[in-house]
Design an enzyme around this catalytic site. Structure first.
Site: not given
Ligand code: ADP
Ligand code: ZN
Ligand code: MG
Length: 625
Positions: A207-208, A430, A507
């Protein structure tokens, strides 16, 4: 790259210093041992029996006995000295006869002194020993680090220390459910093996970035209460060839020893890229590492309860061998959170922050479409910092709103002053975007119009969708292109075709890109039909380099023609809308120059007052059911 030569331990300055100190200590020890031999030169050296007989004759005034010597003085003031042998006891000496006028002082701590002496003479040796051990250790350490590259740098998270559980992950209900199986297996492996069920060895979270993949992996280990070995994909790739592979071997060995356990390879795309692409310098090392991972995954005995988790935001670039059944065959998608989940994450992360009572979390969650968990964490942190700066006791909606704007639009730059001509032109520009967006049914609602500079932009029109949309329609693309052109067209209408500015360059770029994608990726024009002529399979190389174009010159011409047609049509629509509402634009512009910002309500009010009929927004419509 130059290979690092293993370091030969050298005698550094500090080591020389230590040796000097040891030498001095040895000398000092020698002196203390020899010093008692030196004595009082005035006293006459006699035998012990001589002193004893003088004592018996009652000729002595004082007798003082200490550990090594007996010193006595007779009535005439003569001093005598005798050296005691190591065996005689004080009782044997017989200085206790009652009625003797001599003043006897006895100070015999020979035993104590003896022990102290032994210890004090041992101290330097102990010291030398410690120093020796220290030096040896260091030399060994140096030698080791030259040969220990092959050991995995995986960090073991103790069961006790890792207290992350599913409770710490807000939202992501489906991912948690999927991973629940894994947790159950790690807790009761027997239950599954009895049934002949094989639990997937590999679980790939994708995932992202910032959606909580790492967090979830940690939570699985915490829930199952098993050791958790984490290593980042990039740590496998070192300058020495073969290191990555041996690290993999070492990592798996360690994990197997403490089974049931979890191995977590974060950002696996760093090693797991498709082999044989020849890109990135055909990294042999990476291929070997990847091969080793594959081998290790196959090499597990059926009942080894080690589960390998991996995370990536680029599953498309992974080597297919990693994804085949028996390896990372269990895949868990972790998408950007939806509105409900964003709200949960907001609540979770504001637990340790004093939020003003009555702040509506739902409305905040609505304002931040596309934000990931990490973004939300960042947003709350920004708000907290802002609250501190303002000497507040808690975080209010104002700080949150400002942080949302800062995160989504860039920080305000009040210092960059435009002259009044530029300011007015920016206002028209704008408002052009906003007006066209407001009048077209498929554009997102206008959330804010501002002529305060942010980052590189001189002004912004902020459109905010009312819901999370996954599918984009052709009509939405077309309307969006029109509102993107709104800025340029407004300049043209109010300042004349020759006075248009560079303010619209971004744009126009975006409008052209949308139009082009409609033609080449989404099959949305009749000229090319449903033929998709550009694919983005190799996105990881950067869009343009990796884009594979499978058409000839003629098709290229058709594409250009189609893009042009889309833009021209949109332009016509845009111009019509702006010309029609010229007066309203003038009125809004005059006010915007004073207020600098219009909120959603401010902006909509002009249309109500001017009795302009607004089409029903399609997004709003959809959100209703
Ligand atoms: P990824 O590994 O997907 O890039 P991370 O697990 O490192 O992301 O998440 C980064 C931070 O974002 C975590 O430390 C947490 O604090 C926060 N976070 C992300 N998703 C959640 C979630 N579903 N619930 C609570 N905190 C989250
Ligand atoms: Zn513009
Ligand atoms: Mg991560």
């Amino acid at each position: 790259m130059k290979p690092k030569t293993p370091q030969v331990p050298k005698l550094g300055k500090s080591n020389k210093f230590i040796i000097v100190i040891v030498g001095l200590l040895l000398l000092a020890g020698l002196f203390t041992i020899l010093s008692p031999l030196a004595g009082d030169d005035k006293a006459e050296s006699v035998s012990i029996t001589k002193i004893v007989s003088l004592f018996d004759e009652q000729k002595l005034v004082t007798v003082s006995v200490d550990d090594l010597t007996i010193v006595a003085e007779d009535t005439e003031g003569n001093k005598y000295k005798a050296t005691r042998s190591s065996t005689d006891s004080i009782a044997e000496l017989g200085f206790y006869k009652t009625g003797n006028p001599a003043n006897v002082t006895i100070e015999d701590n020979r035993m104590n002194k003896l022990i102290a002496g032994i210890f004090s003479s041992l101290i330097p040796f102990a010291f030398i020993l410690i120093v020796l051990v220290f030096i040896l250790k260091q030399a060994q350490g140096n030698a080791n680090s030259a040969f220990s590259f092959g050991q995995s740098k995986a960090k073991l998270n103790d069961k006790e220390k890792n207290k992350t559980t599913f409770k710490d992950v807000a939202g992501a209900a489906e991912a948690k459910e999927d991973l629940g199986d894994v947790v159950d297996f790690l807790k009761n492996p027997k239950k599954y093996s009895k049934m002949g069920a094989k639990i997937p060895k590999g679980v790939l979270l994708y995932g992202p970035p910032g959606t909580g993949k790492t967090l979830l992996a940690r939570a699985v280990a915490g829930e199952a209460n098993v050791p958790f070995y984490t290593i980042s994909g990039s740590e496998f790739v070192e300058m020495f060839v073969g290191v990555g592979a041996s690290r993999v071997r070492d990592l798996f060995k360690k994990a197997k020893r403490s089974a049931p356990s979890i191995i977590f390879i974060d950002e696996i795309d760093a090693v797991g890229r498709q082999r044989g692409t020849g890109m990135g310098g055909g990294h042999d090392e990476r291929e070997q590492t990847l091969n080793q991972i594959l081998t290790e995954m196959d090499g597990f005995e059926v009942d080894t309860s080690v589960i390998i988790m991996a995370s990536t935001n680029r599953p498309d670039v992974l080597d297919p061998a990693l994804l085949r059944p028996g390896r990372f065959d269990r895949r868990v998608v972790i998408d950007r959170p939806n509105m409900q989940e964003r709200e949960e994450i907001l609540v979770a992360h504001s637990k340790n922050k004093p939020i003003e009572k009555g702040v509506d979390v739902t409305s905040i969650a609505k304002k931040i479409p596309g934000f990931t968990g990490a973004d939300i964490e960042n947003l709350l942190n920004e708000s907290a910092i802002l609250a501190v700066k303002r000497n507040r006791k808690d975080i209010s909606l104002a700080e949150m709103n400002e942080s949302i704007e800062k995160v989504s639009l860039g920080p305000q730059r009040k210092s960059s002053r435009l002259n009044s001509y530029e300011k007015k032109l920016t206002a028209y520009h704008e408002l052009g975007h906003a007006l066209v967006g407001h009048m077209l049914p498929h554009c997102d609602p206008v959330h804010k119009v501002s002529i305060i500079s942010r980052g590189m932009a001189l002004g912004v029109t902020w459109f905010l969708p009312t819901e999370d949309v996954k599918l984009q329609s052709k009509q939405k693309f077309l309307d969006d292109i029109s509102s993107l052109l709104g800025g340029r067209v407004a300049e043209e209408v109010f300042y004349g075709a020759d006075n248009i500015t560079t303010g619209a360059s971004n744009d126009l770029e975006r409008a052209s890109e949308v139009a082009r994608n409609m033609v080449t990726h989404f099959g949305m024009t009749s000229a090319l039909g449903h033929m998709v002529v550009e694919t983005r399979k190799n996105v990881f190389l950067g869009r343009d380099l990796g884009e594979s174009k499978v058409y000839g010159n003629e098709t290229a011409q058709v594409i250009d023609q189609e893009v042009r047609t889309i833009l021209d049509k949109a332009y016509a629509i845009t111009k019509e809308i702006i010309l029609k509402h010229k007066d309203l634009m003038d009125k809004m512009c005059a006010d915007l120059l004073i207020k600098e910002e219009f909120s959603e309500e401010d902006f909509a009010q002009y249309f109500v007052s001017a009795k302009v009929k607004i089409p029903v927004k399609i997004g709003v419509e959809r959100a209703k059911d």
